[in-house]
Design a protein around this motif. Structure first.
Motif, mmCIF file in Angstrom:
data_model
loop_
_atom_site.group_PDB
_atom_site.id
_atom_site.type_symbol
_atom_site.label_atom_id
_atom_site.label_comp_id
_atom_site.label_asym_id
_atom_site.label_seq_id
_atom_site.Cartn_x
_atom_site.Cartn_y
_atom_site.Cartn_z
ATOM 1 N N UNK A 174 0.828 -1.208 0.000
ATOM 2 C CA UNK A 174 0.000 0.000 0.000
ATOM 3 C C UNK A 174 0.865 1.262 0.000
ATOM 4 N N UNK A 175 1.994 1.233 0.701
ATOM 5 C CA UNK A 175 2.899 2.385 0.716
ATOM 6 C C UNK A 175 3.410 2.687 -0.688
ATOM 7 N N UNK A 176 3.829 1.645 -1.403
ATOM 8 C CA UNK A 176 4.345 1.855 -2.756
ATOM 9 C C UNK A 176 3.234 2.329 -3.688
ATOM 10 N N UNK A 177 2.043 1.758 -3.549
ATOM 11 C CA UNK A 177 0.932 2.145 -4.427
ATOM 12 C C UNK A 177 0.556 3.614 -4.257
ATOM 13 N N UNK A 178 0.666 4.136 -3.017
ATOM 14 C CA UNK A 178 0.241 5.510 -2.751
ATOM 15 C C UNK A 178 1.388 6.515 -2.763
ATOM 16 N N UNK A 179 2.573 6.097 -2.366
ATOM 17 C CA UNK A 179 3.688 7.029 -2.220
ATOM 18 C C UNK A 179 4.867 6.731 -3.148
ATOM 19 N N UNK A 180 4.856 5.556 -3.781
ATOM 20 C CA UNK A 180 5.993 5.172 -4.607
ATOM 21 C C UNK A 180 5.648 5.085 -6.080
ATOM 22 N N UNK A 181 6.423 4.276 -6.785
ATOM 23 C CA UNK A 181 6.253 4.090 -8.220
ATOM 24 C C UNK A 181 5.873 2.643 -8.483
ATOM 25 N N UNK A 182 4.807 2.442 -9.253
ATOM 26 C CA UNK A 182 4.395 1.090 -9.614
ATOM 27 C C UNK A 182 3.537 0.446 -8.545
ATOM 28 N N UNK A 183 3.534 -0.878 -8.571
ATOM 29 C CA UNK A 183 2.762 -1.675 -7.621
ATOM 30 C C UNK A 183 3.714 -2.435 -6.712
ATOM 31 N N UNK A 184 3.393 -2.476 -5.420
ATOM 32 C CA UNK A 184 4.254 -3.189 -4.485
ATOM 33 C C UNK A 184 4.357 -4.660 -4.818
ATOM 34 N N UNK A 185 3.217 -5.296 -5.122
ATOM 35 C CA UNK A 185 3.224 -6.710 -5.478
ATOM 36 C C UNK A 185 4.123 -6.957 -6.678
ATOM 37 N N UNK A 186 3.989 -6.108 -7.690
ATOM 38 C CA UNK A 186 4.816 -6.252 -8.887
ATOM 39 C C UNK A 186 6.293 -6.103 -8.579
ATOM 40 N N UNK A 187 6.651 -5.117 -7.767
ATOM 41 C CA UNK A 187 8.062 -4.894 -7.432
ATOM 42 C C UNK A 187 8.633 -6.050 -6.616
ATOM 43 N N UNK A 188 7.822 -6.611 -5.713
ATOM 44 C CA UNK A 188 8.313 -7.737 -4.911
ATOM 45 C C UNK A 188 8.567 -8.962 -5.804
ATOM 46 N N UNK A 189 7.688 -9.177 -6.783
ATOM 47 C CA UNK A 189 7.892 -10.286 -7.712
ATOM 48 C C UNK A 189 9.159 -10.068 -8.525
ATOM 49 N N UNK A 190 9.335 -8.844 -9.038
ATOM 50 C CA UNK A 190 10.540 -8.533 -9.822
ATOM 51 C C UNK A 190 11.790 -8.748 -8.975
ATOM 52 N N UNK A 191 11.745 -8.318 -7.711
ATOM 53 C CA UNK A 191 12.903 -8.467 -6.830
ATOM 54 C C UNK A 191 13.240 -9.940 -6.610
ATOM 55 N N UNK A 192 12.203 -10.757 -6.331
ATOM 56 C CA UNK A 192 12.445 -12.183 -6.087
ATOM 57 C C UNK A 192 12.955 -12.916 -7.312
ATOM 58 N N UNK A 193 12.326 -12.664 -8.464
ATOM 59 C CA UNK A 193 12.737 -13.348 -9.699
ATOM 60 C C UNK A 193 14.116 -12.873 -10.138
ATOM 61 N N UNK A 194 14.405 -11.584 -9.963
ATOM 62 C CA UNK A 194 15.702 -11.048 -10.387
ATOM 63 C C UNK A 194 16.849 -11.695 -9.613
ATOM 64 N N UNK A 195 16.620 -11.982 -8.328
ATOM 65 C CA UNK A 195 17.651 -12.678 -7.556
ATOM 66 C C UNK A 195 17.970 -14.035 -8.171
ATOM 67 N N UNK A 196 16.917 -14.755 -8.559
ATOM 68 C CA UNK A 196 17.124 -16.075 -9.167
ATOM 69 C C UNK A 196 17.801 -15.950 -10.531
ATOM 70 N N UNK A 197 17.413 -14.938 -11.321
ATOM 71 C CA UNK A 197 18.017 -14.752 -12.641
ATOM 72 C C UNK A 197 19.496 -14.423 -12.538
ATOM 73 N N UNK A 198 19.837 -13.492 -11.644
ATOM 74 C CA UNK A 198 21.246 -13.115 -11.484
ATOM 75 C C UNK A 198 22.060 -14.315 -11.010
ATOM 76 N N UNK A 199 21.503 -15.061 -10.035
ATOM 77 C CA UNK A 199 22.190 -16.269 -9.579
ATOM 78 C C UNK A 199 22.339 -17.296 -10.687
ATOM 79 N N UNK A 200 21.329 -17.408 -11.564
ATOM 80 C CA UNK A 200 21.400 -18.348 -12.681
ATOM 81 C C UNK A 200 22.481 -18.003 -13.689
ATOM 82 N N UNK A 201 22.895 -16.748 -13.714
ATOM 83 C CA UNK A 201 23.975 -16.348 -14.626
ATOM 84 C C UNK A 201 25.362 -16.441 -13.987
ATOM 85 N N UNK A 202 25.503 -16.021 -12.721
ATOM 86 C CA UNK A 202 26.857 -15.835 -12.165
ATOM 87 C C UNK A 202 27.147 -16.689 -10.933
ATOM 88 N N UNK A 203 26.203 -17.512 -10.447
ATOM 89 C CA UNK A 203 26.451 -18.312 -9.242
ATOM 90 C C UNK A 203 27.655 -19.225 -9.472
#
Length: 491
Positions: A174-203
Motif C-alpha cells: 500500500x505504501x508503494x501504491x500511494x507514495x511510490x512508483x508502480x505496484x508493491x506486489x509487482x516490485x516484490x515479484x521482480x525483486x524475487x525473480x531477479x535474484x534467481x536470474x542473477x544467480x542463474x547467470x553468475x552463481x
C-alpha cells in the motif's frame, strides 16, 4: 439492512496508509520505493525464531519466486494471502455479488476494507495449516525446551511471526501504491525473480552443472568438465542444450522478446476532442490488454490446490486415486494431473529424471491439463481483471466521454463509443490472456536461466516494461506540470 450497512462501521475503519494530500515529487517516490524494497530484502533474510530448519519442507518451492516470499523467513507467506484474497474479491465482484459502486467514495472505502479483511482471513487460512499441520514448519525442540512452553507454544510463536510478515507486506504494498512508483506486489515479484536470474547467470559455488551459466561455460572452455559426449552426436546435442544451459538461455531470450513485442502490438482507436479543434489522441488496445498480472491469480489457484492436497495427505491420508505422494510431491492420482509443469525434468521421461512409476501417457495427460488450465484460466481471469478494474468497454467508454473526447466519424454518444470498443477489447483480452498462459507453460517446460518459473519470468519482464513506461511518464510530468494537470494529477 444490507450487508454494506452492517459491515461498513468495521470495514471503513480498517488501518490504512494515508494518501498524499498533493503531488508527490518523483524523487520522493523513488526514495519511498527504494526504502520499501530494502525492507523487503531485509525481511526475506530474517529467519523465523524457533524454526527447525533441518526438518521443515518448502511447501511452495516451485512458486517461491512468484509468491515473493522466503522459505523459513518472516515473509514465509509472501504475497500469497494478498493474491488469494484478490481472487475471491475478483470472483465476487465479477459475479456482481457485492453491489458496490467503486465511483462512490463510501463504497470504495468499504471495498478496500473488505480487501484487507480477506487478506487477514487468508493469512490465517494459509498460515495455520502451514505451522500446525504436516512437516512444513517444524518447531525447534531446543527452543521449546529452553522456554518450557512445549512444541505447541513454539508453533504459536512461528505463526505469530509469519502472520506479522504477511500483514506487514500488505501495508508495504500500500505504501508503494500511494507514495511510490508502480505496484508493491509487482516490485516484490521482480525483486524475487531477479535474484534467481542473477544467480542463474553468475552463481559460482559448486560443480558443473550446478553453477550459473557463465561459470559452467568457463569450466567447459577450460576443460574442467569430464565425460563430455561427442558434441556432434545426439547425446552431445542434448548435453549442450540441457546441461550446458543453451536451451534455458534461448527460452529466456525468446520469452523476453515475445513479451516486449506483444506489449508493443496494439490497435489504436483515434480520438478527437468534441470542442477543441485539432486536439486529437489515440486509445491503445494492447495485445496483452489485461497485463500479465492475472497469471498470478491462475498460478495462485494452482498453488492452493496443491496446498490442499498436501495438507490432506499429511494429516488425513487420501486414497490413491486422489493422490500418491513421495517426499511431499504428488506422483500419481488426481492431484498429480492438476499439478503444473515446473521444469523440463517434470516431463522429459526419456532423460530418466521422472519416477519410474509414472508412465509417458500420464505425463502427456498432465501436460494437456496444465496447458488447458493455463490457457483457459488465463483468458477467464483476464476477462475478470478487465471488468473489475474498469478496463472493460462500458467503463472505458465512460472515461472517454467524460474526458470530452469522441471517435471521429461517429456520433458523440456513450452507446456508440461502447459498441466500437466492444469490437476490440473482449477479443483482445481473451487472446492476450490465452497467449500469456501458453508462454508460461512453454517457459516452464523448456526451462529458463536460474530455474525461474515461466509465470515469474513473464511477470518480471512485463512489470519491468510497464515500470519503465511509468517512470518515463512521471519524469515527463515532472518536467511539464501542465501535463500533470491534463492527466488529473495536479495539486
Amino acid at each position: 439492512m444490507g450487508w454494506k450497512e452492517t459491515a461498513a462501521p468495521v470495514l471503513t475503519r480498517m488501518p490504512a496508509v494515508q494518501r498524499p494530500e498533493g503531488h508527490v515529487p518523483f524523487r520522493r517516490k523513488m526514495y519511498w520505493t527504494a526504502g520499501v524494497l530494502v525492507l523487503y530484502f531485509f525481511l526475506t533474510n530474517v529467519t523465523l525464531w524457533g524454526l527447525d530448519t533441518g526438518a521443515s519442507q518448502d511447501l511452495f518451492e516451485q512458486f517461491r519466486s512468484l509468491l515473493a516470499g522466503g522459505q523459513g523467513t518472516v515473509l514465509q507467506l509472501g504475497i500469497g494471502p494478498i493474491v488469494t484474497g484478490s481472487i475471491v474479491l475478483q470472483l465476487l465482484g465479477g459475479a456482481n455479488l457485492l453491489g458496490l459502486d467503486t465511483n462512490d467514495p463510501r463504497d470504495q472505502a468499504i471495498y478496500q476494507g473488505l480487501q484487507k479483511m480477506l487478506v487477514l482471513v487468508m493469512v490465517f487460512l494459509t498460515g495455520i495449516p502451514m505451522v500446525f499441520f504436516g512437516n512444513f514448519l517444524q518447531p525447534s525442540a531446543a527452543v521449546a525446551q529452553s522456554l518450557g512452553i512445549g512444541s505447541l507454544g513454539v508453533q504459536v510463536l512461528l505463526f505469530a511471526q509469519i502472520a506479522a510478515g504477511g500483514i506487514l507486506l500488505l501495508f508495504m504494498d500500500e505504501v508503494i501504491s500511494k507514495w511510490g512508483v508502480g505496484s508493491g506486489i509487482g516490485l516484490f515479484i521482480v525483486a524475487g525473480v531477479s535474484q534467481s536470474l542473477v544467480g542463474g547467470f553468475i552463481f559460482w559455488e559448486g560443480e558443473f552443472p550446478n553453477q550459473g551459466l557463465f561459470p559452467n561455460w568457463i569450466d567447459l572452455a577450460l576443460g574442467n568438465v569430464s565425460n563430455i559426449p561427442p558434441l556432434l552426436s545426439i547425446d552431445g546435442l542434448s548435453f549442450l542444450l540441457i546441461q550446458a544451459g543453451i536451451l534455458g538461455l534461448f527460452t529466456t531470450l525468446l520469452i523476453y522478446v515475445t513479451v516486449v513485442y506483444a506489449e508493443s502490438v496494439r490497435v489504436e482507436i483515434p480520438l478527437s476532442h468534441a470542442r477543441v479543434k485539432g486536439a486529437r489522441g489515440r486509445f491503445p488496445v494492447k495485445l496483452i490488454y489485461a497485463s500479465v498480472l492475472p497469471m498470478i491469480l491462475v498460478r495462485a489457484l494452482q498453488a492452493n490446490i496443491q496446498f490442499i492436497g498436501q495438507i490432506l495427505n499429511s494429516t488425513l491420508g487420501i486414497p490413491s486415486w486422489l493422490g500418491v505422494y513421495s517426499d511431499g510431491t504428488a506422483i500419481g492420482g488426481l492431484f498429480y494431473y492438476l499439478s503444473p509443469i515446473y521444469s523440463r525434468e517434470s516431463w522429459m521421461w526419456w532423460l530418466g529424471s521422472t519416477p519410474a512409476t509414472i508412465e509417458p501417457w500420464q505425463i502427456l495427460i498432465r501436460i494437456g491439463v496444465d496447458l488447458t488450465f493455463m490457457i483457459v484460466g488465463g483468458a477467464v481471469f483476464a476477462i475478470f481483471w478487465v471488468e473489475t478494474t474498469d478496463m472493460g468497454p462500458e467503463a472505458t467508454a465512460k472515461q472517454i466521454q467524460n474526458s470530452g473526447m469522441q471517435i471521429p466519424g461517429f456520433r458523440k454518444n456513450l452507446g456508440v463509443i461502447e459498441k466500437v470498443l466492444e469490437r476490440y477489447i473482449p477479443q483482445v483480452t481473451v487472446l492476450g490472456g490465452a497467449l500469456v498462459g501458453l508462454l508460461a507453460v512453454m517457459a516452464n517446460m523448456l526451462g529458463t536461466i536460474g530455474n525461474v518459473t515461466g509465470t515469474g519470468l513473464l511477470l518480471t519482464i512485463s512489470i519491468t516494461y510497464k515500470l519503465y513506461e511509468e517512470i518515463a511518464e512521471e519524469q515527463m510530468m515532472e518536467m511539464h506540470p501542465m501535463m500533470r494537470e491534463m492527466f488529473g494529477g495536479g495539486d
